[in-house]
Write a protein that holds these residues in place. Structure first.
Motif, PDB file in Angstrom:
ATOM      1  N   ASP A  10       0.832  -1.196   0.000  1.00 42.44           N
ATOM      2  CA  ASP A  10       0.000   0.000   0.000  1.00 42.44           C
ATOM      3  C   ASP A  10       0.873   1.255   0.000  1.00 42.44           C
ATOM      4  N   ASP A  11       1.954   1.225   0.784  1.00 46.54           N
ATOM      5  CA  ASP A  11       2.879   2.364   0.835  1.00 46.54           C
ATOM      6  C   ASP A  11       3.560   2.571  -0.513  1.00 46.54           C
ATOM      7  N   ARG A  14       0.771   4.066  -2.878  1.00 43.23           N
ATOM      8  CA  ARG A  14       0.258   5.401  -2.565  1.00 43.23           C
ATOM      9  C   ARG A  14       1.358   6.435  -2.375  1.00 43.23           C
ATOM     10  N   ARG A  15       2.523   5.992  -1.924  1.00 42.94           N
ATOM     11  CA  ARG A  15       3.586   6.955  -1.635  1.00 42.94           C
ATOM     12  C   ARG A  15       4.540   7.138  -2.806  1.00 42.94           C
ATOM     13  N   HIS A  18       2.164   6.557  -6.870  1.00 41.13           N
ATOM     14  CA  HIS A  18       1.083   7.524  -7.088  1.00 41.13           C
ATOM     15  C   HIS A  18       1.585   8.751  -7.847  1.00 41.13           C
ATOM     16  N   GLU A  25       0.623   1.705  -9.215  1.00 36.52           N
ATOM     17  CA  GLU A  25      -0.202   2.090  -8.073  1.00 36.52           C
ATOM     18  C   GLU A  25      -1.404   1.154  -7.957  1.00 36.52           C
ATOM     19  N   THR A  29      -1.862  -1.352  -4.729  1.00 32.06           N
ATOM     20  CA  THR A  29      -3.012  -1.232  -3.832  1.00 32.06           C
ATOM     21  C   THR A  29      -3.959  -2.413  -3.985  1.00 32.06           C
ATOM     22  N   ASP A 302       7.305  12.614  -0.045  1.00 29.60           N
ATOM     23  CA  ASP A 302       6.846  11.480  -0.842  1.00 29.60           C
ATOM     24  C   ASP A 302       7.401  11.554  -2.261  1.00 29.60           C
TER      25      ASP A 302
END
Length: 332
Positions: A10-11, A14-15, A18, A25, A29, A302
């Protein structure tokens, strides 16, 4: 275990992916919420289950570049092949465009330079003096150098644009699994590690052109653990040159004790050379706590490295060299 893996994917999505790789991404996810795939990943050794490694292994094995539902079907049907590739191939993103974020610091160091990169892969970042650069600053475009490898970079302060290429007289690298820039298969794998997405258009062609430069004049790359080989390799640098030890996205693969030991080794090398050493680090926030402690609280890092020189943060560097920001740190 699966919760930790889910958080890591997830990191990553999204980080890091993304805004720069929509497909990665979505894959990241998607996996973060997929208990069956997470369970399969949990059965793999920790280095093998890294997102970029799994994604590149899937692409190497022929996966389609499609949305998560369709890609997940392919992954389930070809899981053994993906694991087979990931078990023997490592994540060694070797992005020559990172030189655009190293150059502002390298150009400011007087005298001839001896470059030593830890985690060097094929050594493509050891040739900052052999590439051309196109910096886009608030006051317009700045071109530096002539080369088949042209690196674009957005920079937030015209005063930070380098005015010259460095005088490099010695270049060495350290890597657990060095890559021969003249090996087509190895370079194909590096190209597969490049993320899909419009922000990465041009990276593969630039990588291949940089590999040709490295293959024509191979740097000395020592196979070994950086914690074991750094002092010996550093000692072989010419005494009349400033030794620059640098790395990008390498220390995150070490544990906390190993990172502390690396910093100690850099200090030992500096003492052995009576100074004459510059340490440039490009690492994500959270990797070097003493550096993070000097970053303004709440600063958005990020998708960028916190670049530090001798332990002091000086810029935010785009992870693939596309951006360079000095204003968050007060000066160029």
């Amino acid at each position: 275990m699966t919760e930790r893996i889910a958080a890591a994917y997830d990191d990553f999505g999204r980080r890091w992916a993304h805004g720069t790789s929509p497909l990665y991404e979505e894959w990241s996810t998607g996996i973060a919420g997929d208990r069956e795939v997470l369970a399969r990943l949990a059965a793999l050794p920790a280095p093998v289950r890294q997102p970029n490694r799994i994604f590149a292994a899937a692409r190497w094995a022929g996966s389609p570049l499609t949305g998560y539902p369709q890609w997940r079907e392919w992954l389930a049907a070809n899981w053994d092949r993906v694991v087979e590739v990931a078990a023997v191939r490592t994540t060694q993103t070797n992005e020559p465009a990172r030189c655009a974020t190293l150059l502002p610091q390298l150009a400011a160091i007087p005298g001839p330079l001896a470059l030593l990169e830890v985690g060097t892969a094929a050594g493509l970042c050891l040739f900052p003096d052999r590439y051309a650069y196109e910096y886009t600053a608030p006051d317009g475009a700045h071109r530096l150098g002539e080369s088949p490898v042209v690196v674009p970079c957005r920079i937030d302060d015209a005063a930070a644009v380098p005015e010259r290429l460095p005088d490099v007289v010695w270049r060495r690298g350290i890597d657990l699994a060095p890559i021969d820039a003249a090996d087509p298969d190895a370079i194909d794998w590096l190209a597969t590690l490049v993320w899909p997405g419009p922000d990465h258009a041009g990276r593969v062609a630039r990588l291949r052109a940089a590999a040709e430069i490295a293959a024509a004049d191979p740097p000395g790359i020592v196979r070994g653990d950086l914690l074991e080989t750094l002092p010996e390799v550093a000692a072989s640098a010419p005494a009349d040159a400033t030794l620059v030890i640098f790395h990008s996205a390498v220390l995150l693969y070490l544990d906390e004790d190993e990172r502390r030991r690396f910093v100690e080794l850099v200090d030992e090398v500096r003492a052995a050379r009576d100074g004459g050493v510059v340490w440039i680090s490009n690492e994500s926030s959270g990797t070097l706590p003493p550096v993070d402690a000097l970053v303004t609280p709440g600063l958005d890092t990020d998708r960028r490295f916190v670049q530090s020189v001798d332990g002091a943060p000086v810029a935010l560097a785009g992870q693939h060299g596309a951006t360079y920001e000095v204003r968050p740190f007060g000066a160029a």
